[in-house]
Structure formats: structure tokens, C-alpha cells
Design an enzyme around this catalytic site. Structure first.
Site, mmCIF file in Angstrom:
data_model
loop_
_atom_site.group_PDB
_atom_site.id
_atom_site.type_symbol
_atom_site.label_atom_id
_atom_site.label_comp_id
_atom_site.label_asym_id
_atom_site.label_seq_id
_atom_site.Cartn_x
_atom_site.Cartn_y
_atom_site.Cartn_z
ATOM 1 N N ARG A 1 -2.720 4.468 13.916
ATOM 2 C CA ARG A 1 -2.366 5.428 14.976
ATOM 3 C C ARG A 1 -3.253 5.268 16.203
ATOM 4 N NH1 ARG A 1 -2.549 10.080 10.346
ATOM 5 N NH2 ARG A 1 -0.851 9.258 9.093
ATOM 6 N N ASP B 1 6.864 13.501 1.243
ATOM 7 C CA ASP B 1 5.771 13.647 2.175
ATOM 8 C C ASP B 1 6.032 14.517 3.411
ATOM 9 O OD1 ASP B 1 3.081 13.324 2.238
ATOM 10 O OD2 ASP B 1 3.104 11.225 2.783
ATOM 11 N N GLY C 1 0.800 -1.220 0.000
ATOM 12 C CA GLY C 1 0.000 0.000 0.000
ATOM 13 C C GLY C 1 0.828 1.263 0.000
ATOM 14 N N LYS D 1 -11.248 10.560 6.731
ATOM 15 C CA LYS D 1 -11.907 9.701 5.739
ATOM 16 C C LYS D 1 -13.430 9.802 5.751
ATOM 17 C CE LYS D 1 -7.944 7.983 4.402
ATOM 18 N NZ LYS D 1 -7.375 8.320 3.078
ATOM 19 N N VAL E 1 -7.680 4.078 -3.327
ATOM 20 C CA VAL E 1 -8.689 3.009 -3.272
ATOM 21 C C VAL E 1 -9.690 3.187 -4.414
ATOM 22 C CG1 VAL E 1 -10.621 2.059 -1.937
ATOM 23 C CG2 VAL E 1 -8.448 2.570 -0.800
ATOM 24 N N ASP F 1 22.675 50.901 -9.267
ATOM 25 C CA ASP F 1 21.325 51.135 -8.746
ATOM 26 C C ASP F 1 21.404 51.087 -7.215
ATOM 27 O OD1 ASP F 1 18.443 51.248 -8.679
ATOM 28 O OD2 ASP F 1 18.478 49.098 -8.265
#
Length: 737
Positions: free
Chosen positions: A321, A142, A29, A288, A387, A508
Site C-alpha cells: 500500500r 474478510d 501467501g 506489525k 509467518v 399476547d
């Protein structure tokens, strides 16, 4: 030969210890699956955490862990339990994750989390630097490693670095609440290429960079003093062939080959052939929308009772988690909802929800994908949601219906799915009814289009596109590198300077010798600059001219004690050393009364802007305005002014966060050439930072050395990165030898 270095929080491996023996298996996954083929087929190494706290690895097995990882072209980073708590469970998942998904009420801002996060990011960066060789391409992944790109950049300034963010990037209004917002943005900007799943996330990131760090943003490019950073969207795909092949093989299984789960699903399909299975498959996470999905399903059964006993929600929630309080509360809430809904609607032979709280092997996922008529995915906020793509890839007969939240990144690519607002229960209920009643012909038509797109833009294509864009940034850098004042270029310039008989510098002021300030009057020359200019003036046969857009009174007061030539208001006024100001052009200011009210109207409409009135020009400053609003108003005002002043001999000059209206016949190039008239200079040097200096770069003789401050489109022959480098360059001439 150069290689690719992939860096992610976790290695694509599962390392366990059983009976004092190491067991190494591939991870399933997410990123591990997505980059597996890219990693294996290319010349790359993967750096990440082994997955086990350092304390849990027996001393005699530590070396074995490294060896096992190396066999898979992986490098293991060891983390202590304390580091994991602060870095992963703390800052990554209690600060960044909820904030980036718009759950601000769950966001914790803890100094210890932040300090640990920095420390661990440094660990990853140091491991990369151990294995980095010139020519390698580095790809950081990530939200756990937001600081790594710049940490690498600090020690390997020429490295080619890419960063990809796999979760949403929030809007500026949300991101600005992070206490360490500047450090996070600067960390990511260490990369040459920054990737997001969708244009929305890309746009939010660019907005934060513009508003918080005040860097110049042009379309999808961020201009830093020494580099241009490109930001782009790359929607991540899946290993399409893997899922398609698994589904085809699934249908070839004999009764003996089928899993226990598939037998149970087959029994349901056989005993209730008219009933439909709805798939709900997610990691257990508050982003989700699982609780809302259950409430919407309950609303559906209440609204359309004719579907009772004709539908079943097969819900798989993968543990995640479990030591974080919000996840524990979510687990209890979902358990209670499932129990209540089943208790409310169940009959003797039917329960509306089959609920699984566990991980499932790949074969069982394929069982669910191929057996369920509908996939119901309702995330409240989701970076991509693979998914949805996996479900479509397994529908080899092209039937099946995907109901997908419009808040998922995948929704941008999957318009043929039935898109819903995950907070609108009535819409979800109506969409479920639409799905049940959708003819097979329509299902096939929708899915064929989806499958064609997903097959074409697979995860391999995603990785190839990102790496191709990363290599393109290298080509762009090489083009700029040809213009940079390198030590060899500087050696040549100093030789020309030393051999010259007559030298002149056109310098400048704002943005070149001093940094810009919100209030122009605060940009006074510091003592270091005055000493530097005095050293140049004292060089034999050397003239120094300050050529600025500043008004003559300010410029004259600041430099009244320095014997230097001054040109103000882009060439309108000239003051030779130890002389009075003289009007160098025949200009008028009677037009100002007509133009000033127009600019004042824009000042009133644009907070943070103001008018600077000079003798023969008007300037509208918008440095303190909101960057996006300022740029938009600047475009509006420029168009209005150009129409207003046409045929009046005036022009609109676009400087650095300023618009100036002045006489068309006045510019720095014309004024510089007047200084050269009748004199034989064999070393002409011009230095400036914005478009007002381009006149000077274009109109000076071809032999002139023209230098732009910053990486920008320019007519200058060379560039230096910033004001610090400008002063170092001038100091090298002042020192002469």
C-alpha cells in the site's frame, strides 16, 4: 451437485499483460495459499477481483481474462480505478483496517469511501448470485466484503452463507466509533456462520451486536427474527507439509543449487560460527510493530553490549500500500532507524542489520526460515500471523526459537514460543538474551510440541472445520423449518379456521402485536392493529382475548373502545367485553413493601433500569441498560429474589428484558384454561413471544394451535419470524377466504 462458492477481494491468481499477452500465475501467501488445496480438490468456484483495473485491460483481452480465470475455476470481478481507490485503498484500508487494528488516529471516515465500498460489495454479491444454485454453500472472506453476506441474503433468503474475518475484530468501545457501525454489523449478520481466528475477536463481535443492534446473544448464538446465527473461532493454519517438505529439500541442495541469498547466509555462518541470525519478516505495515522492533533491538545492544558482533538482524519488509500516506511515513521512519542503528553500532567487519525492502520468492523465504536461529515477530495487533507458524514448520531439526508478540492471534495457540509485549523494550531485550542462551534440548522440546499442534491443525483442517460447522447450521435451520408457518401450513390452518364452529384467539401484546419500546407506555396500539383486531372480533363465533403482563389500567385505557376480552398481569385481572375488571385470582400484595427496596437497590446500581409497579406484581425492566450489565444484574437479582420470596407463594417470572415478581398461582396458562371451561371451542389459537407465554403453550389442549414469535426454544408447535408476520397471519384469518 452442490458446490462451494468462495468470495474474496482478490482471486488466487496474478494476471499480468506482457507484449499484449496474458500471463497468469498463482498468488503466493495469505488466503490464496491457505485455500489453494481446498479450492482445487473440492467442487468450488472462486470469485474475486483480477488484480488489474478495468481501464488497463485492452478491450480485446477482457474475454481472455475471463477464460483464463475460468480455467482455474475462478470468476473475475472487474473494478475501475475509481472503484479501487474508494473501495480498497479508501474504506477497506483507510477506515476498516486501522480501526480494527486499534489505530484510531489513522482512521478516516469519508462518505465517498463508504458509498464506493457499498457499490463494490454489491458488485461481488451480484456476481455470486449469477452463479448460485440452490444447495450451494457460500463462503465470504474478510474485511473488504463485510456487506456481501446480507446483500446475498436479500436475494437468496435460503442460501447457506459463511463469513470469515481474517483480521482482528475490535472491542465495542472502538467499533462503536465507526459511523456506519449498524450497516456493517447487519451486513455480516447475513451469514449463517461467522468465523474469527480467536475467541477474543468472537467475543468483541458478539458484544457489539448485543449493544449496538440489541439482538439477543446466547453464548455464541445470535437470535434474529428468521434465523439463528452462529459465531465461532477457527484459528487458521498453514500448509504444513509444503513448508516441511521445502525445508527438507532445501538441505539436500548442492552448492550449485543454492540461491544467491543462501550463499550469502552460508558465508556469514561460516565466517562467524558463534554469531546468531535473527529473522524479522513482515509486510510493511504499521500494525506489525517494525519500528518498535528496531528500537527494541537497539535497546538490546545497548543493554547487552557483549552481543555486539555476535548477532545480526535480518529484516525483510515486503512493500505494501505504498500510495497510502501512513505507509509512506512508516517506510521513511524504518529507513532512518536502520541507518541510525547501523551507524551507531557497525564495526569494520560487522553491521547489525541486513535490511531488504522487497518481495522474495518462496525459495528465499525458506532460505531465511532455515538459516535464522531466532524469529522475532512483534506485531502491535495481528489477526493471526502465519509467518510464526511457517518458521516453526521449516525447523525440521526442531531447533530455533520463536519470539512472538502476545498481540498476534497465533499467540493463543503457540504458548511454547517466547511471548512478549511488543511495547516493552526491556522485556524484548531480556527475551532475546534468553533465546541466545537457551539450550538445544529446550528448543527441541518446545518446537516438537508446536510442530505437533501445527501439523494437526493445518489450513486444510481449518477449512474442513469451518465448512463442517457451516453445514451444521443448515441442519439446525431444517429443524426450525419444520415449525415455521409456511404457505402450506397456513393453508391448512385457514382450512381449520373456516371449518370451525367456535373459535378463540389468545394474543399476547408486547413483542407479539407491537414492538418493544424503551418506555413501556410508548407501546400504544396503532390504528392498523385496532382495525385488525376489530375485523377478527366481527367474525362469526369468534372470540379474541388479549392476555398480557400489562397492568389493568393501561391495558383497559388502550382498548376501552374495542369490545374485546382482556386479561392483565398474566391472569390476575379479567375484563370481559363491555364489563368491569374483576380479580380472577385470590392474590395479595402485602409482600411488596419488603421486596421493593431490594429491587430499588438494583435500579440504583444499574443505569437504564426502572421498576414498574402493578396492582399485584412488581416488574424490573432492564431493556435500556447495557446488555451485558443488564443480563448480569438480572441473574443476580433473580437469585436474590428467589431466596427472599421462598415459602411466600411468590415466583420470579423472566420475560423479555424484564423480571416480574408475582403470585405463583397466577399464569397465562391457568387463565386461558378458565376461558375455555364449559365451552366447546374447536379452533384454539395462542400467540406469544416470551417465557411468560410458555405456560399458555404447555397448558392449552393438545389440539390448540400454539405459535411463538421469533426463533427460540419453545413448547409452541409453530413460529413466525416477527411482528410484521404476526399481523399478516392474523389478517389472513380476518380475511377468512
Amino acid at each position: 451437485m452442490s458446490k462451494t462458492i468462495i468470495i474474496s477481494n482478490r482471486l488466487p491468481l496474478q494476471i499480468n499483460i506482457e507484449n499484449d499477452q496474458l500471463e497468469v500465475t498463482p498468488s503466493v501467501g495469505g488466503l490464496a495459499t491457505g485455500l489453494k488445496s481446498f479450492h482445487k480438490e473440492g467442487d468450488s468456484i472462486w470469485i474475486g477481483w483480477s488484480g488489474m483495473p478495468e481501464e488497463e485491460i485492452p478491450g480485446h483481452l477482457i474475454e481472455d481474462v475471463k477464460v483464463k480465470a475460468k480455467e482455474e475455476d475462478c470468476i473475475a470481478v472487474n473494478l475501475t480505478s475509481e472503484e479501487i481507490d474508494g473501495f480498497y485503498y479508501g474504506f477497506s484500508n483507510r477506515t476498516v483496517w486501522p480501526l480494527f487494528h486499534y489505530f484510531m488516529e489513522y482512521t478516516e471516515s469519508d462518505d465517498w469511501y463508504w458509498e464506493t465500498y457499498k457499490k463494490v460489495n454489491q458488485k461481488y454479491a451480484e456476481e455470486v448470485l449469477k452463479h448460485y444454485e440452490e444447495g450451494d454453500h457460500i463462503w465470504v472472506h474478510d474485511y473488504q466484503l463485510l456487506l456481501v453476506p446480507n446483500m446475498i441474503r436479500e436475494h437468496a433468503p435460503d442460501a447457506i452463507i459463511g463469513f470469515f474475518n481474517h483480521i482482528p475484530f475490535p472491542s465495542y468501545e472502538v467499533f462503536r466509533t465507526l459511523p456506519w457501525r449498524e450497516e456493517v454489523l447487519e451486513g455480516v449478520l447475513g451469514a449463517d456462520l461467522i468465523g474469527f481466528h480467536t475467541y477474543d475477536y468472537e467475543r468483541h463481535f458478539l458484544s457489539s451486536v448485543s449493544r449496538i443492534l440489541r439482538h439477543q446473544v446466547d453464548f455464541n448464538e445470535i437470535t434474529l427474527p428468521d434465523r439463528i446465527v452462529k459465531v465461532d473461532s477457527f484459528p487458521m493454519g498453514i500448509d504444513y507439509e509444503k513448508f516441511e517438505k521445502a525445508a527438507l529439500n532445501h538441505f539436500k541442495n548442492t552448492a550449485e543449487d543454492k540461491s544467491e541469498l543462501q550463499r550469502r547466509l552460508d558465508h556469514h555462518l561460516k565466517t562467524t560460527p558463534d554469531a546468531k541470525l535473527i529473522l524479522s519478516l513482515d509486510r510493511l505495515d504499521y500494525t506489525k510493530g517494525i519500528a518498535n522492533r528496531l528500537r527494541a533491538f537497539e535497546f538490546f545492544l545497548d543493554k547487552y553490549p557483549e552481543f555486539i558482533e555476535k548477532v545480526r538482524l535480518v529484516m525483510l519488509a515486503v512493500p505494501s500500500r505504498s500510495n497510502v500516506p501512513q505507509y509512506q511515513r512508516l517506510k521513511r521512519e524504518i529507513d532512518e532507524l536502520v541507518g541510525r542503528i547501523n551507524g551507531k553500532f557497525s564495526t569494520v567487519s560487522w553491521t547489525p542489520i541486513w535490511y531488504f525492502y522487497r518481495s522474495m520468492p518462496f525459495e528465499n523465504l525458506v532460505d531465511l526460515y532455515t538459516s535464522c536461529d531466532i524469529a522475532l515477530l512483534t506485531p502491535i495487533r495481528d489477526g493471526m500471523n502465519l509467518v510464526a507458524k511457517e518458521y516453526i514448520a521449516t525447523r525440521t531439526d526442531h531447533t530455533g526459537i520463536l519470539i512472538l508478540s502476545e498481540m498476534a492471534g497465533a499467540a493463543h495457540e503457540m504458548n511454547e514460543a517466547l511471548l512478549i509485549n511488543p511495547n516493552n523494550f526491556d522485556q524484548i531485550a531480556r527475551t532475546l538474551k534468553q533465546a541466545f542462551e537457551m539450550p538445544k534440548e529446550e528448543q527441541i522440546e518446545r518446537n516438537k510440541m508446536l510442530q505437533k499442534r501445527l501439523k494437526r491443525y493445518s489450513v486444510e483442517k481449518w477449512a474442513q472445520d469451518f465448512m463442517k460447522s457451516l453445514r451444521n447450521t443448515e441442519d439446525n435451520r431444517q429443524a426450525f423449518e419444520a415449525m415455521r408457518i409456511t404457505p402450506n401450513v397456513l393453508k391448512d390452518l385457514k382450512e381449520r379456521y373456516n371449518n370451525a364452529s367456535n373459535r378463540i384467539f389468545f394474543l399476547d401484546y408486547d413483542g407479539t402485536l407491537v414492538n418493544f419500546t424503551d418506555k413501556p407506555e410508548n407501546a400504544r396500539p396503532d390504528e392498523e392493529l385496532k382495525v385488525l383486531i376489530s375485523q377478527l372480533i366481527k367474525q362469526e363465533n369468534t372470540e379474541v382475548v388479549l392476555i398480557s403482563g400489562r397492568d389493568k389500567d393501561t391495558l383497559g385505557n388502550w382498548w376501552e373502545d374495542t369490545p374485546i376480552d382482556l386479561i392483565s398481569e398474566h391472569g390476575t385481572w379479567l375484563r370481559k367485553s363491555n364489563s368491569d375488571w374483576q380479580l380472577s385470582e385470590n392474590v395479595k400484595n402485602d409482600w411488596m413493601e419488603a421486596v421493593r427496596p431490594v429491587i430499588e437497590n438494583f435500579v440504583d446500581r444499574t443505569p437504564g433500569t426502572f421498576i414498574e409497579e402493578k396492582n399485584y406484581s412488581l416488574a424490573w425492566h432492564f431493556r435500556k441498560a447495557d446488555p451485558q450489565l443488564g443480563e448480569r444484574r438480572a441473574n443476580e437479582l433473580s437469585n436474590v429474589l428467589k431466596e427472599l420470596i421462598s415459602n411466600r407463594g411468590l415466583s420470579v417470572l423472566e420475560g423479555n428484558k424484564v423480571l416480574e415478581i408475582k403470585s405463583s398461582g397466577v399464569n397465562k396458562g391457568k387463565s386461558a384454561n378458565k376461558k375455555l371451561a364449559g365451552k366447546n371451542f374447536d379452533f384454539i389459537f395462542a400467540l406469544g413471544d416470551d417465557w411468560t407465554d410458555e405456560f399458555m403453550f404447555k397448558e392449552l389442549p393438545d389440539s390448540a394451535i400454539t405459535v411463538k414469535v421469533g426463533i427460540k426454544q419453545t413448547s409452541a408447535r409453530y413460529y413466525v419470524e416477527d411482528i410484521r408476520k404476526v399481523r399478516a397471519l392474523l389478517q389472513s384469518f380476518a380475511d377468512k377466504n
